[in-house]
Enzyme design. Structure first.
Site, PDB file in Angstrom:
ATOM      1  CG  ASP A 173      -1.989   1.233   1.369  1.00 28.40           C
ATOM      2  OD1 ASP A 173      -2.926   1.257   0.528  1.00 28.40           O
ATOM      3  OD2 ASP A 173      -1.862   1.853   2.336  1.00 28.40           O
ATOM      4  CE1 TYR A 285      -3.226   7.823   1.281  1.00 28.47           C
ATOM      5  CE2 TYR A 285      -2.677   7.839   3.677  1.00 28.47           C
ATOM      6  CZ  TYR A 285      -2.803   6.952   2.488  1.00 28.47           C
ATOM      7  OH  TYR A 285      -2.682   5.558   2.351  1.00 28.47           O
ATOM      8  CG  HIS A 340      -5.701  -2.939   0.301  1.00 34.33           C
ATOM      9  ND1 HIS A 340      -5.102  -2.189  -0.974  1.00 34.33           N
ATOM     10  CD2 HIS A 340      -5.278  -2.228   1.377  1.00 34.33           C
ATOM     11  CE1 HIS A 340      -4.311  -1.434  -0.487  1.00 34.33           C
ATOM     12  NE2 HIS A 340      -4.262  -1.146   0.804  1.00 34.33           N
TER      13      HIS A 340
END
Length: 367
Positions: A173, A285, A340
């Site tokens: 990720d 982020y 995921h």
């Protein structure tokens, strides 16, 4: 800076560049607003249904026993001289063995690699790191301290502080994004690259702009641009969002996967429920759009890309597109029943695939 004597760009070109930049940021903040409105409506719905539950937050003072399981390795710390930050990691395997460095994603921490710490310590010095801002690693307060350049330099500095000049680098990720960039910027430090559920950065930035479906799946990138509200939404209903990410039918580990135990989930809740524990991870982020779009870069070391086809956040088409950026042996394996959270979902299969890749000849060229 322009070279002496170089012609300045014509006014029309400067206007076009400025217009594209304006359009880009308008898109970012418009979508940020949309995501915030959706989150706000969900919050109001929760308050209307169960106001008492909405603002319940259990104080977790003691870590669950699994976080101190000696079979996973030893808790260690290293302070980086240049940045002054102290990093936490868990290490398994004898010192002096080849280094395998593991970089987790969001919202995870070193514990997401527990199955790999046990598996690969027989032949490697396995180090599962808490990235900058996560867990027991220091968390700078300003979002500028989480730019990609800082994260790349962290890995370089940690490698050197551990006494190594190269490693097998594995990332999942967001840790996969960092792993790609480290392999691009410091290829001499990466003998083999293994990435789990994250495409080459150039593939991601190109694909998301052309496929609205991926833009929607990556909506949290935009939502996280807001101050404090994303952190608050994670705390609602005693971190219900965090639990759902790993356990819900839509995003969690599937029926055929290795489901998280109640103690595993409590480990995540313990780490992310600590005061301020979410701001550092989300700040990663908040800095991403200032670094985009990334330039096209090639990867020159043997590379393994593992992908869970049931990934709720990343479309599988990006996996195959990554091939064009790897100028060496490239192996892609897509697991049809996996989510995921691949290395936790299908640990036995993932470990077997990694072993096979590690034992292949490093001189083998791209298929």
């Amino acid at each position: 800076m322009a070279r002496p004597g170089a012609a300045c760009p014509p006014p029309a070109r400067r206007v076009m560049v400025a217009a594209r930049a304006l359009l880009f940021w308008a898109l970012v903040y418009s979508y940020c607003g949309v995501c915030a409105c959706i989150a706000g409506l969900r919050l109001l719905w929760s308050i209307g249904r169960r106001p008492g539950e909405t603002f319940r937050w259990v104080v977790r003072e003691n870590p669950p026993a699994c976080l101190n399981d000696p079979s996973l390795g030893t808790h260690c710390y290293v302070r980086i001289k240049d940045s002054g930050l102290r990093f936490h990691y868990v290490a398994a395997g004898e010192r002096g063995k080849p280094l395998m460095l593991l970089l987790h994603g969001f919202p995870e921490f070193w514990y997401s690699w527990r199955h790999q710490l046990r598996e690969f310590k027989s032949e490697y010095r396995v180090v599962a790191l808490d990235l900058r801002g996560y867990g027991e690693t220091d968390a700078p307060s300003h979002k500028e301290n989480y730019k990609l350049d800082c994260l790349i330099t962290d890995i370089k500095d940690i490698l050197e502080s551990l006494g190594y000049n190269k490693c097998v680098l594995i990332g999942h990720d967001w840790g996969g994004l960092v792993a790609w960039l480290v392999a691009i910027c410091y290829p001499e430090m990466v003998t083999k690259l293994i990435v789990v559920n994250f495409p080459h950065p150039s593939v991601f930035t190109e694909y998301i702009l052309r496929h609205p479906s991926q833009l929607i799946k990556s909506g949290y990138y935009f939502f996280f641009q807001m101050p404090w509200f994303p952190e608050f939404m994670f705390t609602v209903n005693d971190f219900k969002v965090l639990k759902s990410l790993f356990t819900s039918q839509a995003t969690g580990i599937g029926r055929k996967g290795c489901r998280l135990t109640a103690e595993d989930i409590e480990a995540y809740l313990y780490v992310f429920s600590q005061p301020g524990a979410l701001t550092g991870p989300i700040n990663h982020y908040r800095s991403i759009f200032s670094c985009l779009p990334l330039q096209h870069h090639e990867v020159i070391m043997p590379t393994l890309l593992l992908w869970g086809e049931r990934d709720a956040f990343m479309e599988v088409e990006m996996a195959e597109m990554t091939r064009i950026y790897v100028k060496n042996h490239f192996r892609l394996t897509i697991l049809s029943e996996a989510s995921h959270w691949l290395q936790q979902d299908q640990p036995d299969i993932v470990n077997k695939l990694i072993w096979t890749f590690l034992k292949e000849e490093t001189t083998r060229k791209r298929e």
